[in-house]
Design an enzyme around this catalytic site. Structure first.
Site, PDB file in Angstrom:
ATOM      1  N   HIS A 125       0.660 -12.168  -2.155  1.00 33.68           N
ATOM      2  CA  HIS A 125       0.462 -10.788  -1.694  1.00 33.68           C
ATOM      3  C   HIS A 125       0.957  -9.787  -2.750  1.00 33.68           C
ATOM      4  CE1 HIS A 125       0.472  -7.630   1.571  1.00 33.68           C
ATOM      5  NE2 HIS A 125       1.405  -7.106   0.792  1.00 33.68           N
ATOM      6  N   GLU A 126       2.184  -9.979  -3.201  1.00 32.32           N
ATOM      7  CA  GLU A 126       2.739  -9.040  -4.182  1.00 32.32           C
ATOM      8  C   GLU A 126       1.989  -9.129  -5.506  1.00 32.32           C
ATOM      9  OE1 GLU A 126       4.600  -6.779  -3.064  1.00 32.32           O
ATOM     10  OE2 GLU A 126       5.109  -7.766  -1.164  1.00 32.32           O
ATOM     11  N   HIS A 181      -0.766  -6.642  -5.375  1.00 37.58           N
ATOM     12  CA  HIS A 181      -0.297  -5.275  -5.680  1.00 37.58           C
ATOM     13  C   HIS A 181      -0.101  -5.115  -7.190  1.00 37.58           C
ATOM     14  CE1 HIS A 181       0.356  -3.583  -1.720  1.00 37.58           C
ATOM     15  NE2 HIS A 181       1.171  -4.555  -1.343  1.00 37.58           N
ATOM     16  N   GLU A 205      -2.880  -1.879  -0.431  1.00 40.48           N
ATOM     17  CA  GLU A 205      -2.759  -2.996   0.504  1.00 40.48           C
ATOM     18  C   GLU A 205      -4.045  -3.829   0.519  1.00 40.48           C
ATOM     19  OE1 GLU A 205       0.142  -3.533   1.778  1.00 40.48           O
ATOM     20  OE2 GLU A 205      -0.213  -4.992   3.377  1.00 40.48           O
TER      21      GLU A 205
END
Lengths: 497, 497
Positions: free
Chosen positions: B268-269, B272, B298
């Site tokens: 997930h990170e 980003h 997001e």
């Protein structure tokens, strides 16, 4: 506890100073992160950010209303804390104002190119690549001295930037006294051959994790507030940094062999950190919170490195934890560790040198720097002068530039006048030790890992004053005398003869 | 490459902006360090420094000569990059100017006390401790909305701060469409029972080092430039931060069990971080370098987490490295990993929830926030409203405040209007996926660990635009349509039915 800052003008100064402090806090974090964490290519944006912040901080420091407040405060009746604030700021303003912006720009450009040239020169052992840059740096240093102003000689102006109030004459006197006593001492140590010139432990290899456990164990015994007000990290060159009184960080390095390096550098940096951690908390956010000069700071790191870290009692104290973590230690006694920590061997490289020969490396650099500034010596003459002096002092003559004049980065960075603070600190550490001995059984405290009394002594005598007093005044306050090289000579005699 | 900023006024703006950028850079480093490294007691001085820097940055942003330059530039003929710069700065200035200093001070005091109260309340599962603070925060949020101004309803003003140009109506329409389709889908998934509601892998324990090796392996396959332009660290709450285009850092956490959490949060990170790393380098130091909104950001993290990280191909790809590092994996197939990563189970806690139920948690919060702002609902009514809505949506009713209204820190921080961006991002990630599929065989690329085409697609369509365009315009540019929840519903159908 009583408020230390009462005067309204000083309070106003400190309120305005807070943003300068905040920028300084940020700069320190950015600098620490650069050495410890930053991914390689982050350097571009980081440099721009640091440059902008440094201009900004300068602007706030020199804002007319701020300067006027400081000027005004100089004539007021103030307590000693307030006078300290005014002295430190007045000095910072004076130094900041001295240099015209074009000069600072030139300095920054020349030193960044000189650093690259020095790296190239070092890689290829070719002094000619660095020589023209060194000449430009000598020229810049002379101009810096002129901008700053001086009474006796240009070198005074540069020295004062690093060691407030100390003159070239002071340093020359210190080195003269030291050389006269220490040179024959060194010769005798080497002749007698009782002190080893090398040790099998220098070759033993270790894993990073093993020595990290040892370092953490030592720091815990010292009462270093890991995770509460401090950290231990890894960087190419060990250093200490503080982001205030409540966040003081040290680094060490792990070469994988010769473990005394990582231990002694950790212990050394602990000494620096303790000075910052033991500041009076009421000074927080003010310019007097923090060590007063490089020399005094180095006296603290050297105290822990030389007086504590190289003592027989310390070797005995850490022997069990070394045995626990390093399988090869099964073959070595505490006495082995002690003699390994106290090898004396003339070496070409300053950073590899021992306690006794170290000061000769500094003396040599000080004399050369003084010649550059005061006697018009040019870069081309320096390698020969270096080698001659090295031979005279330590009896060894470098066969390469890398082993001689190209070894340090300091000059490439434009830092001239800084080296003497290393010796000032080393000598002071012994001087503090003999004064401490009047009050404490230092060795017994080390033997029983009871470091609190030692820390309390340093806090009471030195740390709690922060930067209230300039270094010489602080010494008077702390031990009632001036810097005196005899103590260090006595310490060497007692330890090595 | 051509210079993107040509206009003299814009260049002047950017020169002046550089110190605001530098302060922002420093703030980010200070923030990252706080979460990752800072010793406990460092917080006092760190908070003061951050407060000072934030006031400073505000001052520079609102300096009349800066504001005038931006005003002037609004009337000039500019290229799209320059227009982006002016739009972003004009918006920042407008938001900054909206709030009187007393209001900001009150906000900061109330939220810091509310956060403490929330912690207390959460610890003792006692909503009454937080209730009066929540009322004050609702009041502050209303006043903030008034200061910012809005056309239709107060919630619009808050939402716009996080998702430029998105209105409450947009979000309500999105959730209506989603709820209508997703609710029956969820019921069907749960009834059919083909998708597991729990998995034995949730209980398996691991050592930090083991999963760190796995995470680093995955990041390497993704081509994450570790040590060059990025880092992976550990923090209590995983996050991404950027100090420019060349230093983008992510964190993860290691709970010691349920390893999909650390993997999926790392992935997930990474999403980003990739958005920041793939910015056009010519935007460096300008306000258009960086992701445009929280929702778009997001969408990138969710794309990697849900589309890549929860795919069957990804489970197959990482199965060998999991087996290598986790002894218990000998008992599990790639298909086990896949179904473990795709468990669907109604849960009280948002951060523990799965892909399908997640959006209901957001919907619930959005509806309550809207009622606080627009319908005068008070804190005392909220727990009941929360529980009713939870029961209606997921069929479970919290038996404690901790499992209900006290679970998130957001409101205590005064952050209202933020939650919807989580769903916006989740829905967009599926929308981007179906558009990407027209150009790429996404699954095949994942299966062969060939992530370059996926990254290139995201770069071309989204990342390279930085913040030139507001989110809705960016979507038009990237995929030629608006946010549409149908894509996400289709994705859920294809994956779970």
């Amino acid at each position: 506890m009583e408020e230390v800052f009462q005067n309204e003008t000083v309070k106003e100064i400190l309120t305005k100073y807070r943003r300068i402090w905040a920028i300084g806090h940020a700069q320190s974090v950015l600098g620490w992160d650069m050495e410890v964490n930053m991914p390689k290519e982050g350097i571009l944006e980081r440099s721009v950010a640091r440059g902008e912040l440094s201009v900004l901080s300068q602007e706030f420091l020199l804002k007319p209303e701020f300067v006027e407040l400081v000027e005004k405060a100089k004539d007021l009746e103030l307590n000693e804390y307030e006078r300290g604030v005014v002295r430190v700021l007045d000095r910072e303003i004076r130094i900041s104002k001295s240099f015209p912006p074009e000069f600072l720009r030139e300095m920054s450009e020349v030193t960044s190119q000189a650093t690259k040239a020095w790296e190239e020169a070092k890689k290829s052992d070719d002094f000619s690549k660095f020589e023209p840059w060194l000449d430009r740096i000598i020229d810049l240093a002379k101009r810096a001295a002129d901008y700053l102003g001086y009474e006796d000689e240009p070198y005074d102006a540069l020295l004062d930037m690093f060691e407030e109030g100390t003159t070239t004459k002071d340093v020359e006197r210190m080195f003269e006294g030291l050389e006269k006593e220490l040179k024959p001492l060194l010769d005798r140590i080497l002749e007698e051959g009782k002190v080893p010139q090398s040790h099998p432990l220098e070759k033993e290899r270790y894993e990073k994790d093993q020595m990290e456990r040892v370092n953490l164990w030592i720091l815990e015994k010292f009462g270093f507030p890991l995770g509460v007000r401090s950290r231990l990290d890894v960087s190419a060159h060990p250093f200490t940094t503080e982001f205030g009184i409540r966040d003081v960080r040290i680094t060490t390095r792990y070469e994988g062999y010769d473990f005394r390096r990582t231990i002694l550098s950790t212990v050394h940096e602990f000494g620096h950190a303790l000075y910052e951690l033991q500041q009076d908390e009421r000074f927080a956010f003010s310019p007097i919170a923090g060590g007063v000069s490089l020399g005094i700071h180095e006296s603290q790191s050297r105290f822990w490195e030389n007086i504590v870290g190289r003592s027989r009692e310390f070797a005995e104290l850490i022997h069990p934890v070394l045995r626990e973590n390093l399988p090869f230690m099964a073959n070595y006694t505490p006495e082995d560790v002690y003699s390994y920590f106290n090898v004396v061997r003339p070496d070409f490289i300053r950073t590899e040198s021992d306690v006794v020969t170290y000061n000769f490396h500094i003396l040599l650099r000080f004399r050369l720097e003084r010649m550059m500034l005061n006697e018009g010596v040019k870069a081309k003459d320096l390698p020969e002068l270096w080698n001659d002096e090295m031979e005279r002092l330590l009896g060894i003559r470098p066969k390469s530039y890398v082993d001689g004049i190209l070894q340090d980065i300091h000059w490439a960075h434009g830092t001239i006048g800084y080296f003497p603070t290393y010796s000032i600190g080393t000598l002071l550490s012994a001087q503090f030790y003999y004064h401490m001995k009047k009050d404490l059984n230092v060795e017994e405290h080390i033997a029983s890992a009871d470091f609190e009394p030692i820390k309390a002594w340093l806090r009471e005598r030195i740390h709690r004053y922060g930067s209230i007093y300039p270094p010489k005044e602080l010494l008077k306050k702390a031990i009632g005398e001036e810097l005196n090289p005899d103590y260090f000579v006595r310490w060497v005699k007692e330890r090595y003869l």
